[in-house]
Design a protein around this motif. Structure first.
Motif, PDB file in Angstrom:
ATOM      1  N   ILE A  22      74.000  51.805  77.353  1.00  0.00           N
ATOM      2  CA  ILE A  22      75.189  52.236  77.069  1.00  0.00           C
ATOM      3  C   ILE A  22      76.342  51.333  76.428  1.00  0.00           C
ATOM      4  O   ILE A  22      76.700  51.545  75.277  1.00  0.00           O
ATOM      5  CB  ILE A  22      75.995  52.669  78.614  1.00  0.00           C
ATOM      6  N   PHE A  23      76.975  50.100  77.268  1.00  0.00           N
ATOM      7  CA  PHE A  23      77.639  49.382  76.459  1.00  0.00           C
ATOM      8  C   PHE A  23      76.983  48.385  74.424  1.00  0.00           C
ATOM      9  O   PHE A  23      78.100  48.522  73.812  1.00  0.00           O
ATOM     10  CB  PHE A  23      78.840  48.601  77.100  1.00  0.00           C
ATOM     11  N   ALA A  24      75.923  48.645  74.777  1.00  0.00           N
ATOM     12  CA  ALA A  24      75.466  47.015  73.835  1.00  0.00           C
ATOM     13  C   ALA A  24      74.096  47.385  72.794  1.00  0.00           C
ATOM     14  O   ALA A  24      74.216  46.793  72.328  1.00  0.00           O
ATOM     15  CB  ALA A  24      75.405  45.777  74.098  1.00  0.00           C
ATOM     16  N   ASP A  25      74.022  48.639  73.424  1.00  0.00           N
ATOM     17  CA  ASP A  25      72.275  49.754  72.669  1.00  0.00           C
ATOM     18  C   ASP A  25      71.790  48.663  72.609  1.00  0.00           C
ATOM     19  O   ASP A  25      70.990  47.664  71.485  1.00  0.00           O
ATOM     20  CB  ASP A  25      73.413  49.807  71.073  1.00  0.00           C
ATOM     21  N   LEU A  26      70.476  47.823  73.519  1.00  0.00           N
ATOM     22  CA  LEU A  26      69.645  47.352  74.054  1.00  0.00           C
ATOM     23  C   LEU A  26      68.295  47.763  73.279  1.00  0.00           C
ATOM     24  O   LEU A  26      68.107  49.419  73.111  1.00  0.00           O
ATOM     25  CB  LEU A  26      69.256  47.355  74.693  1.00  0.00           C
ATOM     26  N   PRO A  27      67.668  47.035  72.444  1.00  0.00           N
ATOM     27  CA  PRO A  27      66.145  47.548  71.518  1.00  0.00           C
ATOM     28  C   PRO A  27      65.398  47.917  72.454  1.00  0.00           C
ATOM     29  O   PRO A  27      65.308  48.252  73.669  1.00  0.00           O
ATOM     30  CB  PRO A  27      65.659  46.393  70.972  1.00  0.00           C
ATOM     31  N   THR A  77      67.184  56.652  78.548  1.00  0.00           N
ATOM     32  CA  THR A  77      66.923  56.378  79.652  1.00  0.00           C
ATOM     33  C   THR A  77      67.602  55.670  80.712  1.00  0.00           C
ATOM     34  O   THR A  77      67.656  54.932  81.439  1.00  0.00           O
ATOM     35  CB  THR A  77      66.278  55.645  78.782  1.00  0.00           C
ATOM     36  N   ALA A  78      68.915  55.068  79.448  1.00  0.00           N
ATOM     37  CA  ALA A  78      70.075  54.615  80.282  1.00  0.00           C
ATOM     38  C   ALA A  78      70.310  54.912  81.534  1.00  0.00           C
ATOM     39  O   ALA A  78      70.464  55.159  82.449  1.00  0.00           O
ATOM     40  CB  ALA A  78      71.026  53.672  79.138  1.00  0.00           C
TER      41      ALA A  78
END
Length: 122
Positions: A85-90, A96-97
């Protein structure tokens, strides 16, 4: 339509959680219960899924090691979900989060509750 979508998502999340960390049978039971309000095939499967979910929770609560493992998996799910949510993972998205956070919270709470019940019974 909403019952089908939400129930289907819960069921799919539960199926995924059978092989990934998470409360697989509990989510399957919740999804089938919701779908069972509209579909006979789901209604017929609810009893079996609830029984499997109860057994899994009892088994987790009966062992300190299983409880710790479940809580650890739940915390990992929470951490990854919050990080997304805070870092926008690949390879992840907000839906999904949110599912990971919800599954992680449920896993931590249900594992701790199962362990508490086991310790109170003895």
């Amino acid at each position: 339509m909403a019952v089908t979508v939400v129930g289907g998502l819960l069921l799919l999340a539960g199926i995924a959680s059978l092989v990934l960390p998470g409360p697989g049978m509990v989510l399957c039971a919740a999804g089938l219960t919701l779908l069972g309000t509209q579909y006979t095939w789901a209604r017929n499967s609810v009893g079996w899924a609830k029984h499997q979910a109860r057994q899994g929770v009892e088994r987790t609560g009966s062992s300190r090691l299983l409880t710790l493992g479940s809580v650890a998996c739940g915390l990992v799910l929470l951490g990854v979900g919050i990080t997304e949510i805070f870092a926008d993972l690949p390879l992840l998205n907000t839906v999904t989060a949110v599912l990971m956070i919800a599954g992680g919270l449920f896993l931590v709470i249900s594992s701790c509750w199962a362990r508490y019940q086991q310790t109170q019974a003895h």
